[in-house]
Design an enzyme around this catalytic site. Structure first.
Site, mmCIF file in Angstrom:
data_model
loop_
_atom_site.group_PDB
_atom_site.id
_atom_site.type_symbol
_atom_site.label_atom_id
_atom_site.label_comp_id
_atom_site.label_asym_id
_atom_site.label_seq_id
_atom_site.Cartn_x
_atom_site.Cartn_y
_atom_site.Cartn_z
ATOM 1 N N TYR A 36 0.834 -1.202 0.000
ATOM 2 C CA TYR A 36 0.000 0.000 0.000
ATOM 3 C C TYR A 36 0.868 1.250 0.000
ATOM 4 C CZ TYR A 36 -3.805 3.125 1.489
ATOM 5 O OH TYR A 36 -4.730 4.143 1.574
ATOM 6 N N LYS A 86 1.180 3.946 -3.085
ATOM 7 C CA LYS A 86 0.673 5.290 -2.824
ATOM 8 C C LYS A 86 1.772 6.337 -3.019
ATOM 9 C CE LYS A 86 -3.668 4.449 -1.832
ATOM 10 N NZ LYS A 86 -4.778 4.951 -2.674
#
Length: 272
Positions: free
Chosen positions: A151, A155
């Site tokens: 993640y 991101k």
């Protein structure tokens, strides 16, 4: 930005932040295409806000192309793309513990989905001399989320892509923004989105809080939209001394994991 009469595609809008964005934009006169992996959720939100619904798996390029085609057929020229679709499975035992498919899905959803949709929409936006590309990333893209390396890494890439879009196309009338919230009370973290009453502290915002921050950021034509103001402070501290930042994050991880690895992301954020 003038909202009245504009059109927008919002991905991942069947619940959580995406649904709150759809509500906020529609209340300001924006015609919205509500897209979600779940067609029923997408249609429910579209019915609520008077928009149209298109189911889409944003990992797949052909479905993104179909989304743009159907949204354009229903709304006309698209003024705004809000790439909000996202997911997090956690990686509590470190970056190498996550399988390749988790890394690939993270890359496709958080980065390639925005790139592929932008590739299709940019020509018409540039020809009109204006357009808005909004990527709902995360403070994990400015900092580093412990317990979920796929993640955080993707991101970070989402933030970088948004920067490139702003640099390369800003002089052509394209307004690129990236949204980087910290913790938000959504189903992603196990909350009931309609009644997030069990938030452990005020730093966990509601989806409506984030949507309002996005609206304000667009009104002020800001690139970096921070629903949690403290994320900017943390980002500056990291930039000033990366080694010190990493040492601090290691201490945070030790404290958070002292009773064993959290089982879920909801458990993780409640310990921090």
């Amino acid at each position: 930005m003038r909202f009245e009469g504009r059109s927008a595609i919002i991905t991942g809008a069947g619940q959580g932040i995406g649904r709150a964005i759809a509500r906020a934009l529609a209340s300001r006169g924006v015609r919205v295409c509500v897209s979600d992996l779940d067609p029923i959720s997408a249609q429910n939100v579209a019915t609520e806000v008077g928009g149209i619904a298109v189911a889409c798996d944003v990992r797949k390029a052909d479905q993104i192309a179909r989304l743009i085609e159907q949204a354009s057929a229903g709304l006309g020229d698209i003024d705004m793309l809000c790439s909000n679709a996202g997911f997090a499975r956690g990686s509590m035992l470190g970056p190498t513990s996550s399988p390749d498919d988790q890394w690939q899905d993270s890359w496709d959803v958080h980065v390639m989905a925005h790139l592929r949709a932008s590739r299709l929409l940019l020509p018409q936006m540039i020809s009109r001399g204006e357009g808005w590309l909004v990527n709902v990333a995360s403070a994990a893209g400015l900092l580093s989320q412990i317990g979920d390396a796929p993640y955080s890494a993707t991101k970070h890439a989402a933030v970088s892509l948004a920067q490139s879009l702003a640099i390369e196309h800003g002089d052509q009338g394209i307004h690129a923004s990236v949204v980087c919230p910290l913790y938000v009370a959504t189903p992603l973290l196990g909350y009931n989105a309609d009644a997030p009453k069990d938030r452990p502290h005020d730093r966990v915002l509601t989806a409506d809080d984030v949507a309002q921050a996005i609206v304000t950021g667009l009104e002020e034509d800001r690139f970096l939209i921070l629903p949690h103001e403290e994320a900017g402070l943390y980002f500056r501290r990291r930039a000033e001394d990366m080694d010190r930042w990493i040492d601090g994050m290691r201490r945070l991880r030790r404290e958070t994991f002292k009773d064993g690895a959290p089982e879920t992301l909801n458990d993780l954020h409640r310990r921090i």
